[in-house]
Design an enzyme around this catalytic site. Structure first.
Site, mmCIF file in Angstrom:
data_model
loop_
_atom_site.group_PDB
_atom_site.id
_atom_site.type_symbol
_atom_site.label_atom_id
_atom_site.label_comp_id
_atom_site.label_asym_id
_atom_site.label_seq_id
_atom_site.Cartn_x
_atom_site.Cartn_y
_atom_site.Cartn_z
ATOM 1 N N HIS A 184 12.656 -0.942 5.467
ATOM 2 C CA HIS A 184 10.709 -1.088 4.467
ATOM 3 C C HIS A 184 10.757 -2.015 4.175
ATOM 4 O O HIS A 184 10.863 -1.734 3.221
ATOM 5 C CB HIS A 184 10.825 0.210 3.897
ATOM 6 C CG HIS A 184 9.462 0.249 3.659
ATOM 7 N ND1 HIS A 184 8.281 1.853 4.209
ATOM 8 C CD2 HIS A 184 8.110 -0.292 3.092
ATOM 9 C CE1 HIS A 184 7.107 1.979 3.425
ATOM 10 N NE2 HIS A 184 6.998 -0.095 3.158
ATOM 11 N N HIS A 204 7.914 -5.434 2.360
ATOM 12 C CA HIS A 204 6.243 -5.636 1.714
ATOM 13 C C HIS A 204 7.045 -7.176 1.720
ATOM 14 O O HIS A 204 7.446 -7.927 0.693
ATOM 15 C CB HIS A 204 5.507 -5.096 0.827
ATOM 16 C CG HIS A 204 5.303 -3.536 1.525
ATOM 17 N ND1 HIS A 204 3.766 -3.323 2.240
ATOM 18 C CD2 HIS A 204 5.885 -2.377 0.833
ATOM 19 C CE1 HIS A 204 4.071 -2.176 1.739
ATOM 20 N NE2 HIS A 204 4.886 -1.814 1.357
ATOM 21 N N ARG A 217 4.087 -10.056 1.897
ATOM 22 C CA ARG A 217 3.113 -10.589 1.789
ATOM 23 C C ARG A 217 3.074 -11.273 3.130
ATOM 24 O O ARG A 217 3.270 -11.802 3.522
ATOM 25 C CB ARG A 217 2.839 -10.472 0.628
ATOM 26 C CG ARG A 217 3.849 -9.719 -0.753
ATOM 27 C CD ARG A 217 2.439 -8.368 0.020
ATOM 28 N NE ARG A 217 3.030 -6.624 -1.240
ATOM 29 C CZ ARG A 217 2.869 -6.432 -1.392
ATOM 30 N NH1 ARG A 217 2.262 -5.673 -0.097
ATOM 31 N NH2 ARG A 217 3.091 -5.073 -2.482
ATOM 32 N N ASN A 261 0.736 -4.028 6.007
ATOM 33 C CA ASN A 261 -0.649 -4.245 5.037
ATOM 34 C C ASN A 261 -0.095 -5.526 4.521
ATOM 35 O O ASN A 261 -0.580 -5.138 3.157
ATOM 36 C CB ASN A 261 -0.318 -3.361 4.168
ATOM 37 C CG ASN A 261 1.035 -2.911 3.308
ATOM 38 O OD1 ASN A 261 1.479 -3.606 3.460
ATOM 39 N ND2 ASN A 261 0.652 -2.799 1.855
ATOM 40 N N LYS A 319 2.622 1.896 12.015
ATOM 41 C CA LYS A 319 2.783 2.598 10.225
ATOM 42 C C LYS A 319 1.294 2.609 10.886
ATOM 43 O O LYS A 319 0.191 2.251 10.895
ATOM 44 C CB LYS A 319 2.272 1.050 9.861
ATOM 45 C CG LYS A 319 2.325 1.776 8.249
ATOM 46 C CD LYS A 319 3.720 2.124 7.608
ATOM 47 C CE LYS A 319 3.965 3.075 6.641
ATOM 48 N NZ LYS A 319 4.363 1.900 5.703
ATOM 49 N N HIS A 328 3.337 6.310 6.203
ATOM 50 C CA HIS A 328 3.163 6.483 4.566
ATOM 51 C C HIS A 328 2.785 8.547 4.382
ATOM 52 O O HIS A 328 1.144 8.546 4.803
ATOM 53 C CB HIS A 328 1.926 5.821 4.185
ATOM 54 C CG HIS A 328 1.689 5.875 2.391
ATOM 55 N ND1 HIS A 328 2.257 4.865 1.715
ATOM 56 C CD2 HIS A 328 1.444 6.696 1.946
ATOM 57 C CE1 HIS A 328 2.115 5.264 0.486
ATOM 58 N NE2 HIS A 328 1.980 6.199 0.278
ATOM 59 N N HIS A 346 9.803 6.635 2.384
ATOM 60 C CA HIS A 346 9.842 6.539 0.913
ATOM 61 C C HIS A 346 9.837 8.091 0.796
ATOM 62 O O HIS A 346 8.545 8.485 -0.129
ATOM 63 C CB HIS A 346 9.611 5.576 0.274
ATOM 64 C CG HIS A 346 7.726 5.541 0.838
ATOM 65 N ND1 HIS A 346 6.977 6.223 1.011
ATOM 66 C CD2 HIS A 346 7.310 4.016 0.884
ATOM 67 C CE1 HIS A 346 5.426 6.417 2.007
ATOM 68 N NE2 HIS A 346 6.041 4.876 1.278
ATOM 69 N N ASP A 362 10.994 -0.635 -0.042
ATOM 70 C CA ASP A 362 9.435 -0.201 -0.205
ATOM 71 C C ASP A 362 9.278 -1.170 -1.517
ATOM 72 O O ASP A 362 8.525 -1.877 -2.056
ATOM 73 C CB ASP A 362 8.752 1.087 -0.837
ATOM 74 C CG ASP A 362 8.061 0.873 -0.046
ATOM 75 O OD1 ASP A 362 7.647 0.138 -0.388
ATOM 76 O OD2 ASP A 362 7.541 2.142 -1.201
ATOM 77 N N HIS A 418 4.418 -7.870 -6.813
ATOM 78 C CA HIS A 418 2.780 -7.465 -6.948
ATOM 79 C C HIS A 418 2.985 -8.416 -8.505
ATOM 80 O O HIS A 418 3.555 -8.312 -9.296
ATOM 81 C CB HIS A 418 1.920 -6.542 -7.852
ATOM 82 C CG HIS A 418 1.447 -5.082 -6.435
ATOM 83 N ND1 HIS A 418 -0.094 -5.694 -5.578
ATOM 84 C CD2 HIS A 418 2.026 -4.346 -5.957
ATOM 85 C CE1 HIS A 418 0.508 -4.734 -4.686
ATOM 86 N NE2 HIS A 418 1.237 -3.515 -5.070
HETATM 87 C C1 NCD Z 1 3.121 -0.826 -1.499
HETATM 88 C C2 NCD Z 1 2.414 -1.893 -0.946
HETATM 89 O O1 NCD Z 1 2.176 -3.003 -2.535
HETATM 90 O O2 NCD Z 1 2.155 -2.514 -0.307
HETATM 91 N N1 NCD Z 1 3.094 -0.178 -2.706
HETATM 92 C C3 NCD Z 1 4.022 0.890 -3.225
HETATM 93 O O3 NCD Z 1 3.460 0.957 -3.742
HETATM 94 N N2 NCD Z 1 4.311 0.986 -2.835
HETATM 95 C C4 NCD Z 1 2.469 0.229 0.249
HETATM 96 C C5 NCD Z 1 2.908 1.145 0.254
HETATM 97 O O4 NCD Z 1 3.990 0.608 1.018
HETATM 98 O O5 NCD Z 1 2.691 2.466 -0.765
HETATM 99 ZN ZN ZN Z 2 5.789 0.349 1.213
#
Ligand code: NCD
Ligand code: ZN
Length: 344
Positions: free
Chosen positions: A22, A24, A26, A50, A107, A144, A179, A252, A256
């Protein structure tokens, strides 16, 4: 851990190259940095869809995979495992073409549950055709599991009845609840059928809500689902340390920008790709659970996803280092703390 010298005094640890089920990555200019950070530690990672724009069909899935692999130097063997985002009304054909393009998971983000999830389905019935197609094609449903209408800390437990209904209505669908953050969810997965498994992150195993907001507010530990109590963390640790094939690692890791995280409306997400494995090694070692580390990070997930066992090795050295305040322009998990193990 057969290859590992795992006495408390050993200076070296060799693991099969872990999988991250899992992550991200981006879209945009930072993609390359996030991919390369992950590829140093992991042989494969299940890439979440996402993004902006989202991954919702074979074309966007293929294009995203190409962008990811284009960022990798030849010296790094890394396989991105692709997923697509379920949208209300998605048809069987879309699922079948995604599966043919190599998607291993679809997802499910309940509408409004997290970052870039406003377009998610508001109930499983809205994606029933897609779920049936996934069941037939052997594509895993990745969930999720938070009900956005419940109070923040109760959202995960409140989602479990919906999961029960999905299990009943699609009796052959393989499902990963992502998660985990609560005792209730750990129990639900442990008692569920074999085709139900779960990921657990490093931050939910390491921290409690008091690390996030017990003293000063630390927005860099704010995530969805929120990190919960010591009792919840105990249940998560017991699951991870049990060696059960139902519980495996998904970071996860969700970067950011610092300015957004330190703003008046911080988004959820912990950037853990660069620190999760050494932090987990330290945790499993200090808790006397080293034997469970290999199944947790490097075999149970692959087995559930019906993938070959991990190729390659990861070598770590017991050499304490202080995690920098920023990596790839993001404040990483454990920033400023000392970790006992580092990448060889
Ligand atoms: C994730 C994200 O920022 O894309 N954020 C998070 O708090 N885990 C999205 C997600 O998996 O919920
Ligand atoms: Zn996530």
């Amino acid at each position: 851990m057969s290859e590992a010298k795992n006495s408390a005094l050993s200076e070296e640890m060799i693991l099969p190259k872990p999988d991250d089920f899992h992550v991200h990555f981006r879209q945009g200019e930072s993609l390359g940095a996030y991919v390369r950070s992950s590829a140093q530690w992991f042989g494969r990672a299940l890439v979440m869809p996402n993004t902006l724009p989202p991954v919702v069909d074979a074309g966007s899935l293929d294009a995203y995979r190409k962008k990811i692999t284009a960022c990798l130097p030849e010296s790094l063997d890394f396989i991105p495992l692709m997923s697509f985002k379920l949208l209300a009304g998605m048809d069987a054909k879309t699922v079948e073409t995604c599966a043919a393009a190599g998607a291993v998971a679809g997802k499910y983000y309940p509408a409004g549950a997290t970052t870039n999830a406003a377009d998610g389905p508001s109930n499983p019935g809205a994606v029933s055709e897609a779920l049936s197609a996934m069941e037939s094609a052997g594509v895993v449903l990745s969930i999720h599991g938070e009900d956005p209408d419940a109070p923040s800390l109760e959202r995960e437990a409140a989602f479990l009845p919906a999961l029960e209904k999905i299990l009943d209505r699609w009796p052959r669908l393989r499902i990963v609840l992502e998660h985990l953050s609560t005792r209730e969810a750990v129990d639900f997965v442990a008692k569920g059928p074999e085709r139900l498994a779960a990921t657990i992150t490093a931050h939910h195993l390491l921290f409690t809500i008091d690390d996030m907001m017990g003293a000063g507010l630390n927005p860099h530990l704010f995530c969805k689902p929120p990190i919960k109590s010591a009792a919840d963390r105990r249940a998560l640790r017991n699951a991870a340390f049990s060696g059960s094939p139902k519980f495996f690692f998904g970071s996860d890791s969700a970067p950011h920008a610092r300015a957004a995280k330190e703003s008046a409306r911080a988004p959820g997400g912990v950037y853990s790709s660069p620190t999760a494995i050494p932090a987990l090694l330290g945790l499993f070692e200090s808790e006397g659970a080293l034997e469970a580390l290999k199944p947790f990070v490097a075999s149970s997930g692959a087995r559930f996803y019906r993938l070959p066992a991990p190729q390659g090795r990861l070598r770590l050295l017991r050499e304490p280092w202080t995690v920098p305040g920023e990596i790839d322009g993001i404040v990483p998990m454990c920033a400023g703390s000392e970790l006992a193990w580092r990448l060889a």
